[in-house]
Design a protein around this motif. Sequence first.
Motif, mmCIF file in Angstrom:
data_model
loop_
_atom_site.group_PDB
_atom_site.id
_atom_site.type_symbol
_atom_site.label_atom_id
_atom_site.label_comp_id
_atom_site.label_asym_id
_atom_site.label_seq_id
_atom_site.Cartn_x
_atom_site.Cartn_y
_atom_site.Cartn_z
ATOM 1 N N PHE A 218 -13.398 -5.982 -80.514
ATOM 2 C CA PHE A 218 -14.477 -6.182 -79.534
ATOM 3 C C PHE A 218 -15.779 -5.534 -79.991
ATOM 4 C CE2 PHE A 218 -12.461 -2.921 -76.324
ATOM 5 C CZ PHE A 218 -12.706 -1.869 -77.183
ATOM 6 N N ASP A 219 -16.870 -5.956 -79.318
ATOM 7 C CA ASP A 219 -18.208 -5.641 -79.802
ATOM 8 C C ASP A 219 -19.136 -5.167 -78.693
ATOM 9 O OD1 ASP A 219 -18.164 -6.950 -82.668
ATOM 10 O OD2 ASP A 219 -17.288 -8.426 -81.304
ATOM 11 N N GLU A 220 -20.251 -4.608 -79.183
ATOM 12 C CA GLU A 220 -21.407 -4.376 -78.317
ATOM 13 C C GLU A 220 -22.428 -5.466 -78.667
ATOM 14 O OE1 GLU A 220 -23.822 -0.387 -77.707
ATOM 15 O OE2 GLU A 220 -24.421 -1.388 -79.557
ATOM 16 N N VAL A 221 -22.968 -6.105 -77.663
ATOM 17 C CA VAL A 221 -23.954 -7.159 -77.897
ATOM 18 C C VAL A 221 -25.265 -6.746 -77.228
ATOM 19 C CG1 VAL A 221 -24.503 -9.604 -77.594
ATOM 20 C CG2 VAL A 221 -22.114 -8.897 -77.936
ATOM 21 N N VAL A 222 -26.313 -6.583 -78.067
ATOM 22 C CA VAL A 222 -27.591 -6.089 -77.554
ATOM 23 C C VAL A 222 -28.624 -7.217 -77.540
ATOM 24 C CG1 VAL A 222 -29.453 -4.420 -77.912
ATOM 25 C CG2 VAL A 222 -27.087 -3.793 -78.468
ATOM 26 N N PHE A 223 -29.280 -7.382 -76.403
ATOM 27 C CA PHE A 223 -30.361 -8.365 -76.268
ATOM 28 C C PHE A 223 -31.695 -7.630 -76.312
ATOM 29 C CE2 PHE A 223 -26.690 -9.987 -73.977
ATOM 30 C CZ PHE A 223 -26.589 -11.287 -74.452
ATOM 31 N N GLU A 224 -32.518 -8.013 -77.283
ATOM 32 C CA GLU A 224 -33.860 -7.426 -77.362
ATOM 33 C C GLU A 224 -34.877 -8.556 -77.366
ATOM 34 O OE1 GLU A 224 -33.863 -3.221 -79.695
ATOM 35 O OE2 GLU A 224 -33.249 -4.969 -80.868
ATOM 36 N N ASN A 225 -35.410 -8.806 -76.179
ATOM 37 C CA ASN A 225 -36.362 -9.907 -76.017
ATOM 38 C C ASN A 225 -35.808 -11.221 -76.575
ATOM 39 O OD1 ASN A 225 -38.389 -8.344 -74.751
ATOM 40 N ND2 ASN A 225 -38.907 -7.468 -76.755
ATOM 41 N N ALA A 226 -34.557 -11.470 -76.315
ATOM 42 C CA ALA A 226 -33.947 -12.741 -76.741
ATOM 43 C C ALA A 226 -34.422 -13.841 -75.791
ATOM 44 C CB ALA A 226 -32.430 -12.628 -76.706
#
Lengths: 384, 341
Positions: A218-226
């Motif tokens: 499993f993962d961390e999913v980061v949204f940066e101004n997506a």
Amino acid sequence: MPQFQFDHHDLPPAAEALRGEVRAFLAEHLADYPPALRAHSWTGFDAEFSRKLGARGWIGMTWPKEHGGGERTAFERYVLLEELLAAGAPVGAHWISDRQSGPLLLRYGTDEQRQKILPAIVRGKCFFCIGMSEPDSGSDLASIRTRGEWSEGDSSWVLNGTKVWTTHAHSCHYMVALVRIGTDPKERHEGLTQFLIDLSTPGIGIRPIKDLAGGEHFDEVVFENAVIPDSMRIGEVGAGWQQVMAELAFERSGPERYLSSFELIRQLVRVSEKRDSERLRVAVGRLVAHIATLRRMSISIAGMLEEGLDPALEASVLKDLGTTFEQEIPEIVHELLGLEPSADSGDEIHQVLAYLMQHAPSFSLRGGTREILRGIIARGLGLR
Amino acid sequence: MNEQHELLRETLERLFADHLTREVMEAAEQGEWPAALWKELEENGLTQPLLDEDSSFDDARVIFEVAGGRAAPVPLAETALAGWLLRGAGLDAPDGPISLASGESLTLTEGGRLSGSAERVPWGRNAPHVVAEVRGEDGVRIALVESGAADCAAGTNLALEPRDTLRFDRATVLACAPIALLQEGESLRLYGALVRSAQIVGGLDYLLAESVRFVGDRVQFGRPLAKFQAIQHMLAVLASETAAAGAATQAAFLAADRGNAAFEIAAAKIRSGEAAGEAARIAHQVHGAIGFTYEHALHFATRRLWSWRAEFGAEAFWAETLGVAVAARGADALWSDLTAR
């Protein structure tokens, strides 16, 4: 007082006929698949295996034909799933898309989304992950903070925030993410909206989270101004909470909620073949009685789905009973046989025990913790 | 649940509400036979649900469940099973309550007389007739005898339901015949386990309903117990155990209607027996001290559950029976055998 209704359903002949086909397929494709890998159950990821299942029409098999589905019954799908799980087949790549993301799009998606995505899922070429939990929001899902801001100029949403425990995100094509729109703190539920997110979108970072056994599933999913186009919104703005609850009901109702430790039960029975031990036989008999009962309850839920009923409460009951059962198997084997769980042992049962001992804690966490489920059941009893 | 079952359930609930009072319960515990209650059940045609060719175990299940839930102190399940066994042996069933007897020492002696002893015979002192399962070299025979023909030593289970020892010494047999219904490996104990599972399910339903009601009424720390998460979670477990026992038991009754039900019955007795212990524990915990008094009605259910789960084979007995079969078939047959049921 409301009663939980698990009316008996027999599997129809068409479903039993499918069983033979699935077994023949598994015998051919998993002949040398080792028990230690079978123990991974539905978290085992094998894109090629998923494509093979897709080619057989065994993904999205209940969906409408216009979307590539097979219009088969919930009973046939039940049989397929229990056969795959009992064999420990690596079904993790397409599991989420088949179980919940596809059905979610069928119910709430736009025509464009359905036409684009569903046929690819069915072929076993489009994998989904779930974007619900966040670093500060686990069981309290409605407190999520990943935010979407409307950008009028390009009819898009700009996403910022972080999702965690996202299974196989690094190998998936899409995520269904639950996102907060608006800033009114009183609108805990009303502000939530679901988006279909192409994980190759710029501004999305995926980083693996190592689990306690050293695995990186499993993962961390980061949204940066997506930037997510409005055409990727699923359902109305603010309908996310209700949609997520429906989605979780799918997630909680299947045979994967009591078969995760089946490989270890098989190993235990193998020991009982040769050992003259009353306590071993009593333990095996008890486990078999439990599986048979959980299976009847799971088939009953498939029957409710087939009849178009909403088995959300019964699904929570089954999941609580089932995960408690599958979680206790490594403990029972430990108590009976006293083996050291060991991944580097040459013995199959040691390896299987090693895997399940370490992964069993997750059984009553994933898809809603035991405590959340018991809260739902208590609400069904009218206690809250 | 089908409409016929719903109707049957309502009829029984009404009948018990009218005729099974606290007074009747206490008198029965003192050893008094509840004749009026039995008469009502008989007049409403509820005592021989398995006597007709087209009768079904799954319909009779409703009677056993409701009677179990109301802790009815009468041998309803035993009489029904006795009727089924007599029919299977091609014999006529007498009127009135009939009990069941089995025991390794029971033999049919020359001249058609019954000798030997049977322990824990339900209501052996009250039922005028007893159906005995007699195992011999030529198979299983069903013998109908008068209980008066036996020496009776009174005993009870925890719920003070009569469980008597009957000793037969060349007792006159009223009728006797081989029985094909009991197939190889099947026994009176198996079908006794079946009906006890249904009674247990009824008891579990009762504990759940009473516990939910109680925690809604009882106020501590300024709020009903129902609002405490610890209580909610215990009752969620009670509800889930009840649902599991119910599903396993329904599957067993449907299998009994099809024949070849040994696996399902064993599974039902194991699962319902396990649920019984857990449910009794939780129901008493949420009821607190009041539930531990004789005055409160909770014990009528919990003492029965503690006895019924042991009668006709406890979980360990049936688990070993299943375990032996599973080990003999081996690990490679495990899944295909499970899905063949």
